[in-house]
Scaffold this active site. Structure first.
Site, short mmCIF file in Angstrom:
data_model
loop_
_atom_site.label_atom_id
_atom_site.label_comp_id
_atom_site.label_asym_id
_atom_site.label_seq_id
_atom_site.Cartn_x
_atom_site.Cartn_y
_atom_site.Cartn_z
N ARG A 98 0.83 -1.19 0.00
CA ARG A 98 0.00 0.00 0.00
C ARG A 98 0.87 1.25 0.00
NH1 ARG A 98 -2.69 -3.56 3.70
NH2 ARG A 98 -4.70 -4.24 2.89
N ASP A 158 -9.87 -4.37 8.67
CA ASP A 158 -9.02 -5.38 9.31
C ASP A 158 -9.67 -5.86 10.61
OD1 ASP A 158 -6.26 -4.25 7.76
OD2 ASP A 158 -7.76 -2.78 8.33
N ARG A 161 -12.50 -8.11 9.69
CA ARG A 161 -12.00 -9.45 9.29
C ARG A 161 -11.59 -10.25 10.53
NH1 ARG A 161 -8.31 -6.84 4.46
NH2 ARG A 161 -9.83 -7.08 2.78
N HIS A 185 -2.97 0.62 8.39
CA HIS A 185 -3.78 -0.30 7.59
C HIS A 185 -2.80 -0.90 6.58
CE1 HIS A 185 -6.72 -2.12 5.02
NE2 HIS A 185 -6.46 -1.32 4.01
N1 LIG Z 1 -8.97 1.41 3.04
C1 LIG Z 1 -9.21 0.16 2.70
O1 LIG Z 1 -9.41 -0.69 3.58
C2 LIG Z 1 -9.24 -0.18 1.24
C3 LIG Z 1 -9.69 -1.43 0.80
C4 LIG Z 1 -9.71 -1.69 -0.56
C5 LIG Z 1 -9.23 -0.73 -1.46
N2 LIG Z 1 -8.78 0.45 -0.98
C6 LIG Z 1 -8.25 1.49 -1.85
O2 LIG Z 1 -9.31 2.21 -2.46
C7 LIG Z 1 -8.80 2.85 -3.64
C8 LIG Z 1 -9.72 2.60 -4.79
O3 LIG Z 1 -9.70 1.23 -5.15
P1 LIG Z 1 -10.56 0.69 -6.37
O4 LIG Z 1 -10.38 -0.78 -6.39
O5 LIG Z 1 -11.92 1.28 -6.31
O6 LIG Z 1 -9.77 1.34 -7.59
P2 LIG Z 1 -10.35 1.66 -9.04
O7 LIG Z 1 -9.17 1.83 -9.92
O8 LIG Z 1 -11.40 0.68 -9.40
O9 LIG Z 1 -11.07 3.07 -8.83
C9 LIG Z 1 -10.41 4.25 -8.69
C10 LIG Z 1 -11.28 5.32 -9.28
O10 LIG Z 1 -10.66 6.58 -9.02
C11 LIG Z 1 -10.87 7.38 -10.19
N3 LIG Z 1 -9.88 8.45 -10.20
C12 LIG Z 1 -8.55 8.38 -10.41
N4 LIG Z 1 -8.00 9.61 -10.33
C13 LIG Z 1 -9.01 10.46 -10.05
C14 LIG Z 1 -9.08 11.85 -9.84
N5 LIG Z 1 -7.99 12.62 -9.91
N6 LIG Z 1 -10.28 12.41 -9.60
C15 LIG Z 1 -11.39 11.66 -9.54
N7 LIG Z 1 -11.39 10.31 -9.72
C16 LIG Z 1 -10.22 9.74 -9.97
C17 LIG Z 1 -10.70 6.40 -11.34
O11 LIG Z 1 -11.28 6.89 -12.55
C18 LIG Z 1 -11.44 5.19 -10.80
O12 LIG Z 1 -12.82 5.20 -11.13
C19 LIG Z 1 -7.38 2.25 -3.85
O13 LIG Z 1 -6.43 3.16 -3.35
C20 LIG Z 1 -7.41 1.02 -3.00
O14 LIG Z 1 -6.10 0.62 -2.59
C21 LIG Z 1 -8.80 0.75 0.34
#
Ligand SMILES: NC(=O)c1ccc[n+]([C@@H]2O[C@H](COP(=O)([O-])OP(=O)(O)OC[C@H]3O[C@@H](n4cnc5c(N)ncnc54)[C@H](O)[C@@H]3O)[C@@H](O)[C@H]2O)c1
Length: 328
Positions: A98, A158, A161, A185
């Protein structure tokens, strides 16, 4: 809280969701199915995808428990939002940690937060994008909002889970498991066994009383929890349902003024012996954001691991924010 009670609390609520990828669109779906929001605006650089989601979700309005209005929006629409939820950014690739995402996502966040604040936004930020602890700190700095109004999803997933797996092990509902994962995280997070309970019984007491419950099993449960994201990403490319439900849970806690304890990424200002860091800890969440942190009595080894985890985050933060000084 039943859906009528939730609706009374969320009446007139406005959420702007930035980033409608796997996580963002699953969050929108969870919000709608649980009747948590009245007005939802979705913003994404990928306009086509977001507009498609708005249409698709709108077709489900007739099945939702509460009335909801969903639109495709621009940053100007954030001006009267109660909550801006950021799920935008690059996601974790197989084998990538991450923290590898820091550089890419800090740039994206500066541009997003500046545009949100330029709209006159004066609500609460909720951040899910990884590395979530770093990006929540960045959101706090870039926005200038009080720390209580900038929250990261932290270790909510987490912890969920962990509670699920402990529930399976002890054969009780996860709702009867009171246990926390705290810290980053990510790879340096830790379980707080010293404050883990099944119902009102400490887990340690159950291990002492019953030969078939073993600390080694719990250690393996934690390793599986910590590495769950890698496993899911390997099998289906991304994780999104669990975190989406976690974000919906935080959202409900805020909009319905619940005063509920959830593990989120919160700013530490001396609590748990750390400062200048956003990190996963239990916190009481209500309509004002983070009401207060819940300081746990960590054992000596837990305190050491927590300090190590905070320091890992501070080493990254120090590369970008002058006030952050990693300790020894
Ligand atoms: N916190 C957690 O527990 C957790 C869990 C899973 C995923 N995540 C994180 O969530 C984030 C999103 O994951 P995802 O699978 O949805 O990714 P994804 O690639 O499917 O979605 C990301 C979205 O962000 C948009 N985007 C990118 N740059 C942008 C900008 N400047 N302005 C507006 N929109 C923009 C993209 O077009 C896309 O639709 C990742 O960083 C991932 O690691 C966090």
């Amino acid at each position: 809280m039943n859906t009528i009670a939730i609706f009374k609390n969320i009446q007139g609520s406005r959420i702007a969701l930035i980033g409608a990828g796997f996580v963002g669109s699953s969050y929108a779906f969870a919000l709608m199915n649980q009747g948590i929001v009245n007005n939802l605006t979705i913003i994404d650089v990928n306009e086509d995808k977001a507009k498609g989601d708005v249409l698709d979700l709108s077709h489900g309005k007739g099945f939702a428990p509460n009335p909801v209005h969903i639109t495709y929006g621009t940053y100007e629409d954030c001006h009267n939002a109660d909550l801006v939820v950021i799920c935008a950014g690059a996601n974790q690739q197989p084998g990538e940690t991450r923290l590898d995402l820091v550089e890419k996502n800090l740039k994206i966040f500066k541009s997003i937060v500046d545009q949100v604040m330029a709209s006159g936004f004066d609500g609460i930020f909720l951040v899910a994008t990884n590395p979530v602890d770093i990006l929540t700190y960045a959101t706090w700095k870039y926005s200038g909002l009080p720390k209580e109004r900038v929250i990261g999803s932290g270790t909510i997933l987490d912890t969920a889970r962990f509670r699920f797996s402990l529930g399976e092990y002890f054969k009780v509902s996860p709702l009867n498991v009171h246990a926390y994962i705290i810290g980053e995280h990510g790879d340096s997070e830790l379980p707080v066994y010293s404050s883990s309970y099944i119902g009102a019984t400490p887990i340690q007491t159950l291990i002492d009383r019953h030969d078939h419950f073993k600390q080694e099993d719990l250690d393996q449960i934690f390793v599986d929890v910590r590495d769950a994201a890698y496993k899911i990403i390997k099998s289906k490319g991304a994780t999104y349902y669990g975190i989406a439900m976690g974000l919906a849970r935080i959202t409900k806690a805020i909009l319905a003024n619940e005063n509920i304890i959830l593990t989120v990424s919160a700013h530490l200002d001396g609590e748990f012996g750390e400062d200048h860091v956003y990190i996963g800890v239990p916190a009481i969440i209500n309509r004002n954001g983070i009401r207060e942190l819940v300081e746990l009595d960590l054992s000596e080894s837990e305190q050491k691991l927590f300090h190590k985890s905070a320091n890992i985050l501070k080493e990254i933060l120090a590369l970008h924010f002058d006030e952050v000084k990693p300790g020894s």
